[in-house]
Design an enzyme around this catalytic site. Structure first.
Site, mmCIF file in Angstrom:
data_model
loop_
_atom_site.group_PDB
_atom_site.id
_atom_site.type_symbol
_atom_site.label_atom_id
_atom_site.label_comp_id
_atom_site.label_asym_id
_atom_site.label_seq_id
_atom_site.Cartn_x
_atom_site.Cartn_y
_atom_site.Cartn_z
ATOM 1 N N HIS A 1 -24.364 -27.540 18.616
ATOM 2 C CA HIS A 1 -25.158 -26.575 17.839
ATOM 3 C C HIS A 1 -24.517 -26.272 16.486
ATOM 4 C CE1 HIS A 1 -22.438 -23.337 19.480
ATOM 5 N NE2 HIS A 1 -22.725 -22.762 18.326
ATOM 6 N N ASP B 1 -23.874 -29.193 24.956
ATOM 7 C CA ASP B 1 -23.509 -28.671 23.635
ATOM 8 C C ASP B 1 -22.166 -29.255 23.204
ATOM 9 O OD1 ASP B 1 -23.546 -27.227 21.313
ATOM 10 O OD2 ASP B 1 -23.021 -25.304 22.235
ATOM 11 N N GLY C 1 -18.396 -17.621 14.798
ATOM 12 C CA GLY C 1 -17.441 -18.386 13.993
ATOM 13 C C GLY C 1 -16.457 -19.169 14.835
ATOM 14 N N SER D 1 -17.464 -20.835 17.499
ATOM 15 C CA SER D 1 -18.223 -21.927 18.112
ATOM 16 C C SER D 1 -17.624 -23.279 17.763
ATOM 17 C CB SER D 1 -19.676 -21.881 17.650
ATOM 18 O OG SER D 1 -20.354 -20.786 18.202
ATOM 19 N N GLY D 2 -17.598 -24.150 18.743
ATOM 20 C CA GLY D 2 -17.055 -25.492 18.527
ATOM 21 C C GLY D 2 -15.562 -25.593 18.710
#
Length: 581
Positions: A90, A137, A232, A234-235
């Site tokens: 995402h 994801d 922030g 995320s990932g």
């Protein structure tokens, strides 16, 4: 003394065998050799061990990566080798890959005086991610050039066990995200320690049970909350320290409700469910020494390390592991699986296969009839059990590398069957476990005309995807000299059960081919044929299933035996074979 002589002789024989395997690499497939890696992954730069939403020491987690878009920070990631960064899908879906900037070896992103390592993205690979449920994801970013591994820039170790749940493990999440729901992103890299929860426990809190998939991982404090990832982050990585003091990647920061709210733990993508996918799509990176196993890349690396391994094992009393390795019980084969010859296919029709389009397609002669099979390794063919039930190995001949099984002008390879292994739980009544392996009398030499298909990625949901079915079946007129190929959708379980089918035949290891409610182009002569999919355009083909039952004379939905359901059994039988990757 005699033990030393035996080990030296075995080492020499392995060198010869390794050299022979190397010379059989597909000449049409150019493999970018990996650089020699003499460093280790997952090494945290030791500092203060205070956790729970505090600032990390400078470059304490050297795999942490910051992503920017139009010069603005927005997501995190982690370095997994010298060429690839792993992040959340995402974070990059619908983004222009050439606008993503990757920053490595950074601690304070607001410090303009320090110049960290930067790279740009030249390729972006997303899994089957959808915003509707946030499944899969996960994404890979290929950097424009390799990074130099230093004290401040090092990759994290990938998991080794795809069955590990990590329940109860105290894991660490890092990122430059918001410190609370209301605050801006942090300038400095932060870390928080959270316990990993079981998925059953996660489904019983405030999340709906269908929101938590098996490919997800939950971590956090259920009752008190207060410690979590936020906007922030995320990932970014969720990692944990192993017994060898290396840090292993458990999850990728994916989603959650709020930040640190009671009853809403953070949800991460469970990385060990995607190991095959990661390795498939990050081949050009240099995987590093992970503490107790070596990730060999090029042939020269193997030749460099083998003498050292032999010497080391000569110093110990029990050399069983070395003998297993050198005697071929666990082989390293320098070859690729699932590489298709260039071709175009039609939708819902039967087109002739281009010359050696599927170099793993086998013509299996059983008495006076032909069925299809699939090459898995240098010694085994997989096919359906039903046409081999009660058949002796002397009645079976396998032909590989054939464009025309009738033999006109083909440089084919014919093999007798050493043995036939029907699945021990095969049922002649319901066709449950309708799968069999044929062990070839002589080993296969891989060429650009003969090479194996790839086994599937365990846990991936392929319903709705398009599959290719290749076979020597010829509608209703018996076997054909020329193989045919059809492209068909894979049906979901619900659609399968409501289609034109005998429900009693839909056992737990079966899947359906569509479209439902139409006369199928897959016939009874196609039993044993491979059902294959590609994760990526021009990527490797993976074997989803083997046709178990079909009829093109009436509206009957074709059934296939799922390879994933029998992956453990297959791997156990071919463990001593040369298997490509």
């Amino acid at each position: 003394m005699w033990k030393a002589i035996i080990v030296v002789l075995i080492c020499f024989s392995f060198f010869v065998r390794a050299e022979n395997v190397t010379t059989n690499i597909d000449n049409d497939v150019k493999i970018e050799e990996k650089r020699t890696c003499n460093c280790r992954c997952g090494e945290r730069n030791e500092a203060s061990r205070i956790v729970g939403g505090v600032e990390t020491a400078v470059n304490e987690f050297p795999w942490a990566v910051r992503l920017s878009y139009f010069k603005k920070f927005y997501c995190g990631g982690m370095l997994i080798n010298d060429r690839y960064v792993l992040t959340a899908a995402h974070c990059v879906k619908s983004f222009n890959w050439f606008m993503i900037k990757v920053t490595l070896g950074e601690h304070d992103r607001c410090n303009a005086t320090r110049r960290p390592v930067t790279r740009f993205v030249v390729e972006m690979v997303l899994h089957n991610f959808t915003y509707s449920n946030f499944k899969d994801d996960i994404a890979l970013l290929k950097l424009n050039e390799p990074v130099t591994i230093t004290d401040t820039v090092k990759p994290i170790c990938l998991p080794k066990d795809d069955g590990q749940t990590y329940v109860g493990v105290k894991a660490i999440a890092t990122g430059w995200g918001s410190l609370t729901e209301e605050k801006n992103h942090s300038c400095k890299l932060m870390e928080v320690e959270v316990p990993v929860l079981s998925n059953d426990e996660c489904k019983k809190v405030k999340y709906m049970p269908n929101m938590i998939a098996d490919t997800m991982l939950c971590a956090g404090y259920l009752k008190e909350g207060g410690k979590d990832t936020c906007q922030g982050d995320s990932g970014g990585p969720l990692c944990a320290e192993r017994k060898d003091n290396k840090y292993e990647l458990l999850g990728v920061v994916s989603w959650g409700v709020g930040c640190g709210r009671p009853g809403y733990p953070g949800v991460y993508t469970r990385v060990n469910k995607y190991l095959d996918w990661i390795r498939e799509n990050a081949r050009q990176g240099c995987y590093l020494y992970s503490g107790n196993q070596l990730h060999f890349g090029s042939h020269s690396e193997k030749m460099l390390f083998l003498p050292l391994l032999c010497f080391a094992f000569l110093q110990v009393q029990n050399a069983t592991a070395l003998f297993d390795f050198l005697l071929g019980r666990q082989k390293i084969c320098v070859c690729r699986c699932g590489i298709q010859r260039p071709v175009t296919q039609s939708w819902l029709s039967r087109d002739s296969v281009s010359p050696n389009q599927y170099p793993w397609l086998a013509a299996v002669e059983v008495g006076s009839r032909y069925i299809s099979g699939v090459l898995l390794s240098d010694s085994h063919i997989v096919t359906a059990a039903s046409p081999l039930y009660g058949v002796s190995s002397s009645e079976v001949t396998v032909t590989l590398g054939s464009r025309d099984r009738c033999g006109y002008g083909d440089d084919t390879s014919s093999h007798g069957a050493d043995s036939i292994l029907i699945h021990p739980s095969y049922s002649t009544t319901t066709s449950d476990n309708d799968i069999a392996l044929i062990k070839l009398r002589n080993k296969v030499s891989f060429t650009n005309l003969i090479s194996p298909v790839c086994l599937p990625i365990i846990g991936s949901d392929r319903s709705g995807k398009v599959a290719s079915v290749a076979s020597w079946g010829n509608y209703s007129s018996g076997s054909s000299c020329l193989p045919k190929v059809a492209s068909l959708p894979l049906l979901s379980s619900d659609t399968c059960l409501t289609s034109s089918i005998n429900v009693s035949m839909v056992t737990s290891d079966k899947g359906c081919l569509g479209p439902a409610g139409t006369t199928s182009v897959i016939c009874s002569d196609d039993v044993g044929a491979p059902v294959m999919t590609q994760l990526l355009k021009n990527g490797a083909f993976r074997l989803v299933g083997i046709i178990s039952s079909a009829s093109c004379e009436q509206e009957t939905t074709p059934l296939y035996t799922s390879i994933s359901s029998h992956a453990a059994w297959i791997r156990q039988q071919i463990r001593s074979d040369c298997q490509c990757f």
